[in-house]
Structure formats: structure tokens, C-alpha cells
Design an enzyme around this catalytic site. Structure first.
Site, PDB file in Angstrom:
ATOM      1  N   ASP A 178       0.844  -1.201   0.000  1.00  0.00           N
ATOM      2  CA  ASP A 178       0.000   0.000   0.000  1.00  0.00           C
ATOM      3  C   ASP A 178       0.877   1.248   0.000  1.00  0.00           C
ATOM      4  OD1 ASP A 178      -2.255   1.597   0.132  1.00  0.00           O
ATOM      5  OD2 ASP A 178      -3.125   0.588   1.850  1.00  0.00           O
ATOM      6  N   CYS A 180      -3.799   5.405  -1.978  1.00  0.00           N
ATOM      7  CA  CYS A 180      -4.310   4.697  -3.154  1.00  0.00           C
ATOM      8  C   CYS A 180      -4.285   5.672  -4.320  1.00  0.00           C
ATOM      9  CB  CYS A 180      -5.726   4.187  -2.908  1.00  0.00           C
ATOM     10  SG  CYS A 180      -6.423   3.415  -4.381  1.00  0.00           S
TER      11      CYS A 180
HETATM   12  P1  HMG Z   1      -8.513  -3.138 -17.322  1.00  0.00           P
HETATM   13  O1  HMG Z   1      -7.745  -2.146 -18.135  1.00  0.00           O
HETATM   14  O2  HMG Z   1      -9.996  -3.051 -17.284  1.00  0.00           O
HETATM   15  O3  HMG Z   1      -8.068  -4.653 -17.646  1.00  0.00           O
HETATM   16  O4  HMG Z   1      -7.944  -3.054 -15.842  1.00  0.00           O
HETATM   17  P2  HMG Z   1      -8.010  -5.523 -18.902  1.00  0.00           P
HETATM   18  O5  HMG Z   1      -8.406  -6.895 -18.489  1.00  0.00           O
HETATM   19  O6  HMG Z   1      -8.755  -4.867 -20.044  1.00  0.00           O
HETATM   20  O7  HMG Z   1      -6.453  -5.525 -19.248  1.00  0.00           O
HETATM   21  C1  HMG Z   1      -5.748  -4.405 -19.714  1.00  0.00           C
HETATM   22  C2  HMG Z   1      -4.280  -4.739 -19.877  1.00  0.00           C
HETATM   23  O8  HMG Z   1      -3.709  -5.047 -18.605  1.00  0.00           O
HETATM   24  C3  HMG Z   1      -4.048  -5.964 -20.731  1.00  0.00           C
HETATM   25  O9  HMG Z   1      -2.794  -5.796 -21.344  1.00  0.00           O
HETATM   26  C4  HMG Z   1      -3.921  -7.083 -19.739  1.00  0.00           C
HETATM   27  O10 HMG Z   1      -3.159  -8.159 -20.187  1.00  0.00           O
HETATM   28  C5  HMG Z   1      -3.217  -6.384 -18.588  1.00  0.00           C
HETATM   29  P3  HMG Z   1      -2.702  -5.370 -22.905  1.00  0.00           P
HETATM   30  O11 HMG Z   1      -3.469  -6.434 -23.631  1.00  0.00           O
HETATM   31  O12 HMG Z   1      -3.352  -4.010 -23.003  1.00  0.00           O
HETATM   32  O13 HMG Z   1      -1.218  -5.352 -23.159  1.00  0.00           O
HETATM   33  N1  HMG Z   1      -3.524  -6.977 -17.280  1.00  0.00           N
HETATM   34  C6  HMG Z   1      -2.603  -7.430 -16.413  1.00  0.00           C
HETATM   35  N2  HMG Z   1      -1.264  -7.458 -16.468  1.00  0.00           N
HETATM   36  C7  HMG Z   1      -0.628  -7.999 -15.410  1.00  0.00           C
HETATM   37  N3  HMG Z   1      -1.257  -8.475 -14.311  1.00  0.00           N
HETATM   38  C8  HMG Z   1      -2.597  -8.436 -14.220  1.00  0.00           C
HETATM   39  C9  HMG Z   1      -3.317  -7.898 -15.313  1.00  0.00           C
HETATM   40  N4  HMG Z   1      -4.626  -7.725 -15.525  1.00  0.00           N
HETATM   41  C10 HMG Z   1      -4.735  -7.166 -16.748  1.00  0.00           C
HETATM   42  N5  HMG Z   1      -3.195  -8.889 -13.127  1.00  0.00           N
HETATM   43  C11 HMG Z   1      -7.379  -4.150 -13.789  1.00  0.00           C
HETATM   44  C12 HMG Z   1      -8.462  -3.888 -14.828  1.00  0.00           C
HETATM   45  C13 HMG Z   1      -8.067  -4.784 -12.596  1.00  0.00           C
HETATM   46  C14 HMG Z   1      -6.341  -5.099 -14.383  1.00  0.00           C
HETATM   47  C15 HMG Z   1      -6.704  -2.803 -13.414  1.00  0.00           C
HETATM   48  O14 HMG Z   1      -7.713  -1.871 -13.111  1.00  0.00           O
HETATM   49  C16 HMG Z   1      -5.770  -2.892 -12.243  1.00  0.00           C
HETATM   50  O15 HMG Z   1      -4.757  -3.596 -12.289  1.00  0.00           O
HETATM   51  N6  HMG Z   1      -6.076  -2.157 -11.154  1.00  0.00           N
HETATM   52  C17 HMG Z   1      -5.276  -2.178  -9.937  1.00  0.00           C
HETATM   53  C18 HMG Z   1      -5.467  -0.899  -9.190  1.00  0.00           C
HETATM   54  C19 HMG Z   1      -4.738  -0.973  -7.862  1.00  0.00           C
HETATM   55  O16 HMG Z   1      -3.820  -1.758  -7.670  1.00  0.00           O
HETATM   56  N7  HMG Z   1      -5.151  -0.100  -6.919  1.00  0.00           N
HETATM   57  C20 HMG Z   1      -4.557  -0.026  -5.634  1.00  0.00           C
HETATM   58  C21 HMG Z   1      -4.853  -1.202  -4.754  1.00  0.00           C
HETATM   59  S1  HMG Z   1      -6.415  -1.130  -3.909  1.00  0.00           S
HETATM   60  C22 HMG Z   1      -6.077  -0.181  -2.516  1.00  0.00           C
HETATM   61  O17 HMG Z   1      -5.032   0.406  -2.408  1.00  0.00           O
HETATM   62  C23 HMG Z   1      -7.083  -0.184  -1.394  1.00  0.00           C
HETATM   63  C24 HMG Z   1      -6.653  -1.044  -0.192  1.00  0.00           C
HETATM   64  O18 HMG Z   1      -5.405  -0.620   0.331  1.00  0.00           O
HETATM   65  C25 HMG Z   1      -7.716  -0.972   0.925  1.00  0.00           C
HETATM   66  C26 HMG Z   1      -8.117   0.451   1.280  1.00  0.00           C
HETATM   67  O19 HMG Z   1      -7.252   1.287   1.581  1.00  0.00           O
HETATM   68  O20 HMG Z   1      -9.322   0.693   1.260  1.00  0.00           O
HETATM   69  C27 HMG Z   1      -6.510  -2.529  -0.599  1.00  0.00           C
HETATM   70 MG    MG Z   2      -5.139   1.056   1.689  1.00  0.00          MG
END
Ligand code: HMG
Ligand code: MG
Length: 302
Positions: free
Chosen positions: A15, A239
Site C-alpha cells: 500500500d 491509493c
Molecule cells: P482493465 O484495463 O480493465 O483490464 O484493468 P483488462 O483486463 O482490459 O487488461 C488491460 C491490460 O492489462 C491488458 O494488457 C492485460 O493483459 C493487462 P494489454 O493487452 O493491453 O497489453 N492486465 C494485467 N497485467 C498484469 N497483471 C494483471 C493484469 N490484468 C490485466 N493482473 C485491472 C483492470 C483490474 C487489471 C486494473 O484496473 C488494475 O490492475 N487495477 C489495480 C489498481 C490498484 O492496484 N489499486 C490499488 C490497490 S487497492 C487499494 O489500495 C485499497 C486497499 O489498500 C484498501 C483500502 O485502503 O481501502 C486494498
Molecule cells: Mg489502503
């Protein structure tokens, strides 16, 4: 775990580092996690196997996971947003993953490009695979006390989603105040409502300190019976998809408070403070832990 001990889930490497402006060298990430293991943490969230286009800061997830020293008795969970992430994680040898959704569609769309329901649909194959692979799955619900896009979040939505992901097989549900907007009274009411439906022993709290309420919120929730607290060394965190989401509550400050209240954490506070001071210097940022600022390095080690 007894009632007098609290497990800290150290989320700094994930995080925290997901939100750094510059890319932190892989070797620094590995050194941070190794130091956190040596300080006595039992759960350390290592990284995220998310899309590197969305979070370039953690594009080296596999290298980091493969590079850290793994110790018996310490869990090293990683975040996965979809089956693709789960498969990458499994290939690196991961034994615990965390799936994440939110109590508000508006936030979830910005964060993972899916509504809450769509994201839970994506969990289903992950949970099934994990069951077969013997991989533990933790679950996050974000925006439990407010959403940066939607505003107010209904407690009944938090309860419904927490219950759903628990029933689907998440062994623990972490309740996230993503933008640090809650106060102790509100945090306690939310926890109590969730604990009516999900066993308290399966709940964790995750507070960001945006408005200086995080430690007070942890206090209120521990008094109410929660025994798992997410925290980040040096108060790293935020985030990228929630404006105003600053650092997590600092592990050092939480551990200091809990030890003062008579709880055991198994963490060597001196080693943790030194780690927080070290990573703050490495990142060239002010230490977000009050304790890390209060104690000079020499005094900590004395
Ligand atoms: P999208 O663009 O809708 O996904 O993103 P997609 O399925 O259309 O894929 C787009 C591209 O990403 C493709 O590549 C996929 O292969 C690739 P391209 O064909 O364009 O070359 N891809 C991946 N590559 C590697 N690993 C993967 C993966 N998935 C797709 N797993 C997606 C949807 C969910 C992937 C994107 O939105 C994402 O990765 N989001 C992550 C955001 C994030 O990490 N946010 C922070 C964490 S949450 C947080 O901090 C809150 C928390 O701390 C609790 C709190 O505080 O409340 C947990
Ligand atoms: Mg968090």
C-alpha cells in the site's frame, strides 16, 4: 492467537510503495521486506500482481516476491485483481493472495474498472483455484466510511459486501477507510454492524490517516474486539485512485499503543522504528510515524 495479542498486517511494501511518485528499486523493496520479517511481523503484504499499466510502481512484483527471504510462520500475501494476477502470483510461488473490492461502485470503477458486483464475479474463479491450490485468500472492502466519488457510504452496503466475500471463502475481511475520513464513533458503529454478520475473529481494520483519526480509530476498534490491524511502517501509503488517500496508520505508532495497552504483537519495536527511519531516508521523505520522528536512530538502538 489469544485475546491479548493483536496481529499486525504490514502493508507498507504494497500500500505504501504503490503510491510513491518515483519507482523504488527492487533491491530496496526486498531489503524493506527482509527487515520487516526480522522485526517480528507475522503478515507482510509484499506487492501486487495488478496491471503494470495501472500501477507501474509494482511492475517488479515477481522479482520482489522471489527475492525476499521467506520465514516459517510468516505469511507473505500479495494483491491480485483478477485470474491473470493470480496466475502470475502462483507462478512466483505465492501462498496467500488478497482480493479487493469496495462498498461503492464509483470508487471500484476508478480503481479496478469494474462495479462491485463485477469485481466479485472476478473473484469466483480465483477463490476456486485457490481452494484447489491450497492458497489462502484474504479480502478487502474499501471505502467503508466514505467514498471520494460517491460521498456517503451506507453501513448496510459494507455489511452486505463483507458478508458476501467472507461467505465466498475469504478467511479474513479487511475493512478499509481508504480516504481516512472516519472518526472513532463511526468506525466502531461500522465494525459492530459488520461483526453482527461476520465473526469478529475474521475481521481486520485498515485505516488511512488523512485526517489524523487513524490511531484513534484503531483504538476504538480494538476495544470493540478486532484483533487484526493493517498498518504501514513509517506511515507509507495511499491509493493512486482515491484523491486524498494519504498514508496508512504507522505500524510503529500502532505497536507502541498496543504494547502500552498490554497487547502482544510479537514485534520488536526498536527494529521496526529503525526500519521506518531507514526506508524514509531511502525514499527521501519525512517519516510518517510519530515514533520514528520522536526517537533519534541512536536512541532507538540504545
Ligand atoms: P482493465 O484495463 O480493465 O483490464 O484493468 P483488462 O483486463 O482490459 O487488461 C488491460 C491490460 O492489462 C491488458 O494488457 C492485460 O493483459 C493487462 P494489454 O493487452 O493491453 O497489453 N492486465 C494485467 N497485467 C498484469 N497483471 C494483471 C493484469 N490484468 C490485466 N493482473 C485491472 C483492470 C483490474 C487489471 C486494473 O484496473 C488494475 O490492475 N487495477 C489495480 C489498481 C490498484 O492496484 N489499486 C490499488 C490497490 S487497492 C487499494 O489500495 C485499497 C486497499 O489498500 C484498501 C483500502 O485502503 O481501502 C486494498
Ligand atoms: Mg489502503
Amino acid at each position: 492467537m489469544t485475546d491479548s495479542s493483536v496481529r499486525i498486517v504490514e502493508v507498507g511494501p504494497r500500500d505504501g510503495l504503490q503510491n510513491e511518485k518515483t519507482i523504488v528499486p527492487t533491491a530496496t523493496k526486498i531489503a524493506l521486506i527482509d527487515r520487516l520479517s526480522a522485526a517480528g511481523h507475522r503478515s507482510i503484504e509484499v506487492t501486487s500482481f495488478v496491471s503494470p499499466k495501472w500501477i507501474p510502481q509494482l511492475a517488479d512484483a515477481a522479482e520482489v516476491y522471489l527475492g525476499i527471504q521467506k520465514h516459517e510462520g510468516i505469511d507473505y500475501p500479495v494483491l491480485v485483481p483478477n485470474l491473470q494476477g493470480y496466475e502470475r502470483a502462483l507462478a512466483a510461488g505465492v501462498r496467500e493472495v488478497a482480493v479487493f473490492t469496495a462498498a461503492s461502485d464509483a470508487f471500484n470503477r476508478k480503481n479496478i474498472n469494474a462495479t462491485v458486483d463485477e469485481s466479485i464475479e472476478r473473484f469466483l474463479p480465483i477463490l476456486e483455484r485457490a481452494r484447489n491450490d491450497g492458497v489462502k485468500v484474504r479480502g478487502y472492502v474499501s471505502t467503508v466510511l466514505g467514498c471520494p466519488y460517491q460521498g456517503e457510504v451506507e453501513v448496510r452496503d459494507v455489511v452486505r459486501i463483507a458478508k458476501r466475500i467472507f461467505e465466498l471463502g475469504c478467511y479474513e475481511v479487511s475493512l478499509g477507510d481508504t480516504i481516512g475520513i472516519g472518526t472513532p464513533t463511526k468506525a466502531r458503529a461500522m465494525l459492530r454492524a459488520v461483526a453482527d454478520e461476520v465473526p469478529m475473529g475474521a475481521l481486520a481494520v485498515h485505516f488511512h490517516d488523512t485526517r489524523g483519526q487513524a490511531l484513534a480509530n484503531v483504538f476504538a476498534c480494538v476495544e470493540d474486539g478486532v484483533r487484526v490491524v493493517d498498518a504501514a511502517v513509517a506511515g507509507l501509503g495511499g491509493c493512486p485512485y482515491a484523491n486524498g488517500a494519504t498514508g496508512n496508520v504507522a505500524s510503529e505508532d500502532v505497536v507502541y499503543m498496543l504494547h502500552g495497552m498490554g497487547y502482544m504483537t510479537g514485534i520488536d519495536l526498536d527494529a521496526l522504528v529503525a526500519t521506518g527511519q531507514w526506508i524514509s531516508a531511502e525514499l527521501g521523505r519525512e517519516n510518517g510515524a510519530k515514533l520514528g520522528r520522536a526517537l533519534a536512530p541512536a536512541a532507538v538502538r540504545a
